[in-house]
Write a protein that holds these residues in place. Structure first.
Motif, PDB file in Angstrom:
ATOM      1  N   MET A   1       0.829  -1.207   0.000  1.00 54.10           N
ATOM      2  CA  MET A   1       0.000   0.000   0.000  1.00 54.10           C
ATOM      3  C   MET A   1       0.870   1.267   0.000  1.00 54.10           C
ATOM      4  SD  MET A   1      -2.932   1.432   0.158  1.00 54.10           S
ATOM      5  CE  MET A   1      -3.901   2.708   0.838  1.00 54.10           C
ATOM      6  N   GLU A   2       1.887   1.279   0.906  1.00 55.52           N
ATOM      7  CA  GLU A   2       2.725   2.478   0.986  1.00 55.52           C
ATOM      8  C   GLU A   2       3.517   2.710  -0.292  1.00 55.52           C
ATOM      9  OE1 GLU A   2       5.154  -0.776   3.039  1.00 55.52           O
ATOM     10  OE2 GLU A   2       3.091  -0.120   3.170  1.00 55.52           O
ATOM     11  N   SER A   3       3.864   1.626  -0.997  1.00 55.02           N
ATOM     12  CA  SER A   3       4.585   1.780  -2.265  1.00 55.02           C
ATOM     13  C   SER A   3       3.710   2.437  -3.328  1.00 55.02           C
ATOM     14  CB  SER A   3       5.080   0.426  -2.770  1.00 55.02           C
ATOM     15  OG  SER A   3       6.040  -0.108  -1.891  1.00 55.02           O
ATOM     16  N   ILE A   4       2.440   2.093  -3.337  1.00 57.12           N
ATOM     17  CA  ILE A   4       1.508   2.686  -4.306  1.00 57.12           C
ATOM     18  C   ILE A   4       1.341   4.179  -4.027  1.00 57.12           C
ATOM     19  CG2 ILE A   4      -0.894   2.703  -5.107  1.00 57.12           C
ATOM     20  CD1 ILE A   4      -0.877  -0.370  -4.534  1.00 57.12           C
ATOM     21  N   ILE A   5       1.157   4.534  -2.764  1.00 53.26           N
ATOM     22  CA  ILE A   5       1.042   5.946  -2.380  1.00 53.26           C
ATOM     23  C   ILE A   5       2.319   6.684  -2.764  1.00 53.26           C
ATOM     24  CG2 ILE A   5       0.842   7.549  -0.426  1.00 53.26           C
ATOM     25  CD1 ILE A   5      -1.770   6.085  -1.056  1.00 53.26           C
ATOM     26  N   LEU A   6       3.464   6.061  -2.488  1.00 50.54           N
ATOM     27  CA  LEU A   6       4.753   6.689  -2.816  1.00 50.54           C
ATOM     28  C   LEU A   6       4.878   6.950  -4.312  1.00 50.54           C
ATOM     29  CD1 LEU A   6       7.565   7.645  -1.905  1.00 50.54           C
ATOM     30  CD2 LEU A   6       8.357   5.295  -2.261  1.00 50.54           C
ATOM     31  N   ILE A   7       4.530   5.979  -5.126  1.00 47.18           N
ATOM     32  CA  ILE A   7       4.628   6.142  -6.585  1.00 47.18           C
ATOM     33  C   ILE A   7       3.719   7.271  -7.066  1.00 47.18           C
ATOM     34  CG2 ILE A   7       4.092   5.011  -8.790  1.00 47.18           C
ATOM     35  CD1 ILE A   7       5.103   2.369  -7.444  1.00 47.18           C
ATOM     36  N   ILE A   8       2.510   7.340  -6.536  1.00 44.30           N
ATOM     37  CA  ILE A   8       1.574   8.401  -6.924  1.00 44.30           C
ATOM     38  C   ILE A   8       2.134   9.770  -6.534  1.00 44.30           C
ATOM     39  CG2 ILE A   8      -0.712   9.402  -6.443  1.00 44.30           C
ATOM     40  CD1 ILE A   8      -1.707   6.451  -6.145  1.00 44.30           C
ATOM     41  N   VAL A   9       2.633   9.874  -5.310  1.00 49.11           N
ATOM     42  CA  VAL A   9       3.196  11.145  -4.832  1.00 49.11           C
ATOM     43  C   VAL A   9       4.404  11.547  -5.676  1.00 49.11           C
ATOM     44  CG1 VAL A   9       4.445  12.198  -2.891  1.00 49.11           C
ATOM     45  CG2 VAL A   9       2.322  10.952  -2.486  1.00 49.11           C
ATOM     46  N   LEU A  10       5.274  10.595  -5.981  1.00 48.78           N
ATOM     47  CA  LEU A  10       6.458  10.899  -6.789  1.00 48.78           C
ATOM     48  C   LEU A  10       6.082  11.397  -8.180  1.00 48.78           C
ATOM     49  CD1 LEU A  10       8.877   7.991  -5.836  1.00 48.78           C
ATOM     50  CD2 LEU A  10       9.093  10.408  -5.230  1.00 48.78           C
ATOM     51  N   PHE A  11       5.102  10.746  -8.812  1.00 43.72           N
ATOM     52  CA  PHE A  11       4.681  11.190 -10.143  1.00 43.72           C
ATOM     53  C   PHE A  11       4.087  12.600 -10.108  1.00 43.72           C
ATOM     54  CE2 PHE A  11       4.783   6.753 -11.852  1.00 43.72           C
ATOM     55  CZ  PHE A  11       5.598   7.033 -12.932  1.00 43.72           C
ATOM     56  N   ILE A  12       3.254  12.870  -9.120  1.00 46.13           N
ATOM     57  CA  ILE A  12       2.658  14.203  -8.998  1.00 46.13           C
ATOM     58  C   ILE A  12       3.752  15.254  -8.795  1.00 46.13           C
ATOM     59  CG2 ILE A  12       1.208  15.703  -7.552  1.00 46.13           C
ATOM     60  CD1 ILE A  12      -0.536  13.174  -7.027  1.00 46.13           C
ATOM     61  N   CYS A  13       4.665  14.985  -7.876  1.00 48.24           N
ATOM     62  CA  CYS A  13       5.738  15.942  -7.584  1.00 48.24           C
ATOM     63  C   CYS A  13       6.693  16.106  -8.760  1.00 48.24           C
ATOM     64  CB  CYS A  13       6.495  15.520  -6.329  1.00 48.24           C
ATOM     65  SG  CYS A  13       5.511  15.673  -4.829  1.00 48.24           S
ATOM     66  N   LEU A  14       6.952  15.021  -9.459  1.00 43.02           N
ATOM     67  CA  LEU A  14       7.814  15.084 -10.636  1.00 43.02           C
ATOM     68  C   LEU A  14       7.203  15.995 -11.701  1.00 43.02           C
ATOM     69  CD1 LEU A  14      10.328  13.998 -12.151  1.00 43.02           C
ATOM     70  CD2 LEU A  14       8.898  12.121 -12.940  1.00 43.02           C
ATOM     71  N   ILE A  15       5.927  15.815 -11.962  1.00 40.39           N
ATOM     72  CA  ILE A  15       5.246  16.613 -12.984  1.00 40.39           C
ATOM     73  C   ILE A  15       5.191  18.089 -12.584  1.00 40.39           C
ATOM     74  CG2 ILE A  15       3.003  17.019 -14.081  1.00 40.39           C
ATOM     75  CD1 ILE A  15       2.675  13.892 -14.002  1.00 40.39           C
ATOM     76  N   THR A  16       4.808  18.364 -11.326  1.00 39.60           N
ATOM     77  CA  THR A  16       4.701  19.770 -10.918  1.00 39.60           C
ATOM     78  C   THR A  16       6.074  20.437 -10.839  1.00 39.60           C
ATOM     79  OG1 THR A  16       4.690  19.229  -8.549  1.00 39.60           O
ATOM     80  CG2 THR A  16       2.548  19.422  -9.659  1.00 39.60           C
ATOM     81  N   ASP A  17       7.093  19.670 -10.466  1.00 37.75           N
ATOM     82  CA  ASP A  17       8.428  20.262 -10.391  1.00 37.75           C
ATOM     83  C   ASP A  17       8.978  20.562 -11.782  1.00 37.75           C
ATOM     84  OD1 ASP A  17      10.475  21.319  -8.856  1.00 37.75           O
ATOM     85  OD2 ASP A  17      11.572  19.442  -8.703  1.00 37.75           O
ATOM     86  N   ILE A  18       8.689  19.710 -12.731  1.00 37.98           N
ATOM     87  CA  ILE A  18       9.136  19.962 -14.107  1.00 37.98           C
ATOM     88  C   ILE A  18       8.365  21.134 -14.714  1.00 37.98           C
ATOM     89  CG2 ILE A  18       9.151  19.041 -16.461  1.00 37.98           C
ATOM     90  CD1 ILE A  18       9.803  16.280 -15.205  1.00 37.98           C
ATOM     91  N   LYS A  19       7.047  21.140 -14.561  1.00 36.74           N
ATOM     92  CA  LYS A  19       6.222  22.165 -15.199  1.00 36.74           C
ATOM     93  C   LYS A  19       6.270  23.513 -14.502  1.00 36.74           C
ATOM     94  CE  LYS A  19       2.899  19.345 -17.632  1.00 36.74           C
ATOM     95  NZ  LYS A  19       1.491  19.156 -17.953  1.00 36.74           N
ATOM     96  N   LYS A  20       6.231  23.512 -13.162  1.00 35.55           N
ATOM     97  CA  LYS A  20       6.109  24.780 -12.430  1.00 35.55           C
ATOM     98  C   LYS A  20       7.293  25.072 -11.519  1.00 35.55           C
ATOM     99  CE  LYS A  20       1.141  24.454 -12.489  1.00 35.55           C
ATOM    100  NZ  LYS A  20       0.220  25.533 -12.554  1.00 35.55           N
TER     101      LYS A  20
END
Length: 168
Positions: A1-20
């Motif tokens: 479960m924690e791995s799934i949450i981690l992957i989701i958080v990483l993808f969101i942060c990766l996208i926002t850090d690249i774009k904004k």
């Protein structure tokens, strides 16, 4: 479960850090709270120590670069979120991978902008003159020539490496 949450958080942060060029509190802070709650509910009092140690290591590894102005607060909060969710050992290996990947990305960016020769000259000059201000004035330094990249890329890749390969 924690791995799934981690992957989701990483993808969101990766996208926002690249774009904004930002990692948002609305992602990292709830992840920190979830990490504590999840680990306490699964491990009891041991979960507090598990998340607490991960939190402190995540905070500690990027706090000095942040205080020196080389890192954003979002990067620090993302590392604390990873540590809180996954624990101290995972955080340690994630940081090692992140630092290596960040170093490679930084070196490639220096080479790409033809700054490698100037960086070597400046480094050698500062060694000879014991980091004097004269050395940094003589070597061509342009305030517009600073190189930066969204460190969330290195954090995400380093954390994915830890998820895939684990420790050394």
């Amino acid at each position: 479960m924690e791995s799934i949450i981690l992957i989701i958080v990483l993808f969101i942060c990766l996208i926002t850090d690249i774009k904004k060029r930002k990692i948002f509190n609305v992602v990292t802070l709830p992840t920190i709270v979830f990490g504590f709650a999840y680990n306490i509910s699964n491990k009891g009092m041991e979960g507090i120590l598990f998340s607490g140690k991960g939190f402190l290591i995540g905070l500690g590894v990027l706090l000095i670069p942040y205080l020196l102005g080389g890192m954003g607060a979002g990067d620090v909060k993302l590392m604390t979120a990873i540590g809180t969710l996954m624990g101290a050992s995972f955080m340690f290996y994630s940081f090692i991978y992140t630092a290596l990947i960040g170093g490679v990305i930084g070196l490639l960016m220096i080479i790409k902008t033809n700054g490698l020769l100037n960086s070597i000259k400046s480094f050698l000059f500062n060694i000879v003159f014991f980091r004097s201000d004269l050395g940094s004035m003589i070597i061509l330094k342009n305030k517009n020539s600073s190189i930066s990249f969204p460190y969330g890329i290195a954090i995400a890749l380093g954390t994915f490496c830890t998820l895939i390969w684990g420790g050394f």
